[in-house]
Design a protein around this motif. Sequence first.
Motif, PDB file in Angstrom:
ATOM      1  N   ASP A  27       0.793  -1.609   0.335  1.00  0.00           N
ATOM      2  CA  ASP A  27      -0.208   0.062  -0.040  1.00  0.00           C
ATOM      3  C   ASP A  27       0.714   0.835   0.036  1.00  0.00           C
ATOM      4  OD1 ASP A  27      -1.759  -1.086   0.087  1.00  0.00           O
ATOM      5  OD2 ASP A  27      -2.417  -1.795   1.997  1.00  0.00           O
ATOM      6  N   MET A  28       0.613   1.694  -0.412  1.00  0.00           N
ATOM      7  CA  MET A  28       1.526   3.329  -0.615  1.00  0.00           C
ATOM      8  C   MET A  28       0.383   4.552  -0.519  1.00  0.00           C
ATOM      9  SD  MET A  28       2.672   3.741  -4.275  1.00  0.00           S
ATOM     10  CE  MET A  28       3.766   5.337  -4.299  1.00  0.00           C
ATOM     11  N   LEU A  29       0.840   5.968   0.052  1.00  0.00           N
ATOM     12  CA  LEU A  29      -0.407   7.193   0.039  1.00  0.00           C
ATOM     13  C   LEU A  29      -0.225   7.785  -1.495  1.00  0.00           C
ATOM     14  CD1 LEU A  29      -0.476   8.206   3.183  1.00  0.00           C
ATOM     15  CD2 LEU A  29      -2.572   7.129   1.891  1.00  0.00           C
ATOM     16  N   ILE A  30      -1.084   8.287  -1.946  1.00  0.00           N
ATOM     17  CA  ILE A  30      -0.809   9.240  -3.573  1.00  0.00           C
ATOM     18  C   ILE A  30      -1.193  10.426  -3.702  1.00  0.00           C
ATOM     19  CG2 ILE A  30      -0.311   6.891  -4.769  1.00  0.00           C
ATOM     20  CD1 ILE A  30      -2.592   7.180  -6.364  1.00  0.00           C
ATOM     21  N   CYS A  31      -1.362  11.161  -4.307  1.00  0.00           N
ATOM     22  CA  CYS A  31      -2.197  12.162  -4.665  1.00  0.00           C
ATOM     23  C   CYS A  31      -2.463  12.586  -5.543  1.00  0.00           C
ATOM     24  CB  CYS A  31      -0.917  13.617  -3.704  1.00  0.00           C
ATOM     25  SG  CYS A  31      -1.303  15.592  -4.209  1.00  0.00           S
ATOM     26  N   LEU A  32      -3.577  12.625  -5.747  1.00  0.00           N
ATOM     27  CA  LEU A  32      -4.138  12.176  -7.658  1.00  0.00           C
ATOM     28  C   LEU A  32      -4.256  13.856  -8.173  1.00  0.00           C
ATOM     29  CD1 LEU A  32      -7.938  10.443  -6.292  1.00  0.00           C
ATOM     30  CD2 LEU A  32      -5.383   9.734  -7.662  1.00  0.00           C
ATOM     31  N   LEU A  33      -4.071  15.152  -7.380  1.00  0.00           N
ATOM     32  CA  LEU A  33      -3.448  16.324  -8.274  1.00  0.00           C
ATOM     33  C   LEU A  33      -2.214  15.952  -8.525  1.00  0.00           C
ATOM     34  CD1 LEU A  33      -4.982  18.767  -5.130  1.00  0.00           C
ATOM     35  CD2 LEU A  33      -6.309  17.320  -7.175  1.00  0.00           C
ATOM     36  N   GLU A  34      -1.144  15.134  -8.548  1.00  0.00           N
ATOM     37  CA  GLU A  34      -0.453  15.462  -8.728  1.00  0.00           C
ATOM     38  C   GLU A  34       0.612  14.391  -9.966  1.00  0.00           C
ATOM     39  OE1 GLU A  34       2.134  17.783  -9.634  1.00  0.00           O
ATOM     40  OE2 GLU A  34       2.503  19.018  -7.770  1.00  0.00           O
ATOM     41  N   LYS A  35       0.691  14.376 -11.169  1.00  0.00           N
ATOM     42  CA  LYS A  35       1.063  12.741 -12.221  1.00  0.00           C
ATOM     43  C   LYS A  35       2.003  12.096 -11.723  1.00  0.00           C
ATOM     44  CE  LYS A  35       0.497  15.568 -16.627  1.00  0.00           C
ATOM     45  NZ  LYS A  35       0.245  16.177 -18.007  1.00  0.00           N
TER      46      LYS A  35
END
Length: 231
Positions: A27-35
């Motif tokens: 699992d990992m956290l990602i920011c949907l606002l950045e590609k």
Amino acid sequence: MTVLEELFDQPIVVEIMNITIHINQEDMLICLLEKNGKFTVKPCYRRMFADKQLNVSVGPRMQKIHKTLWKLPILPRIRQFIWKCISELLSTRDVLCSSITGQDKSCPFCEQHLETSTHVIINCSLSRAVWFSTLGSTANNLNNLSDWVCNWFDDFHGKLINDQILIIRCIVAWCIWNERCDKLFQNSQSTPEKIARRSSLYIEEHAKQISPITNELHRVNRSNIHWIPPP
């Protein structure tokens, strides 16, 4: 009741339950606002600002006015002041009295009328004298400062006035506001002549800054120049 239902509303619980879990991937956290999925403050600020402005519609006219305003070759503080005039954000007494009890609401210049942005910049007798002494004309009891200033830019876009007249109007309005603040906070003596002199100084200073610098350049007669190799 599950833990999810205790912590979240039902629509969110459904979305969580629909998430596919990859057994062979961590699992990992990602920011949907950045590609690239990495978090930075800049896109978050843009998203917050965009959400805040969803209900604020800016038409083509105001977009053109703002674009011209921010490109005017004048002091940044004058551009900021004109933007406040257009956006109706000047901290006049009629605005402050809603938050400060016992606030005097009268105009610092004439002390006879309610101080609004329109009155102090346009309709006050002192302001009208300043406009007449600097530009030779006055406004006829206008009801809204924002509309009046926007009309300046409309006249400029329609080529009814040039950029110098537009800049002079901005400077004069700003000098009236400056004198209003000096009168209010420093109890200075305000006269139309004093504001007109201040306006003239800023207008002259502006003219010096934008005037081209013409230096006499000595032309070299290249027909008499010959290259001599070093010994």
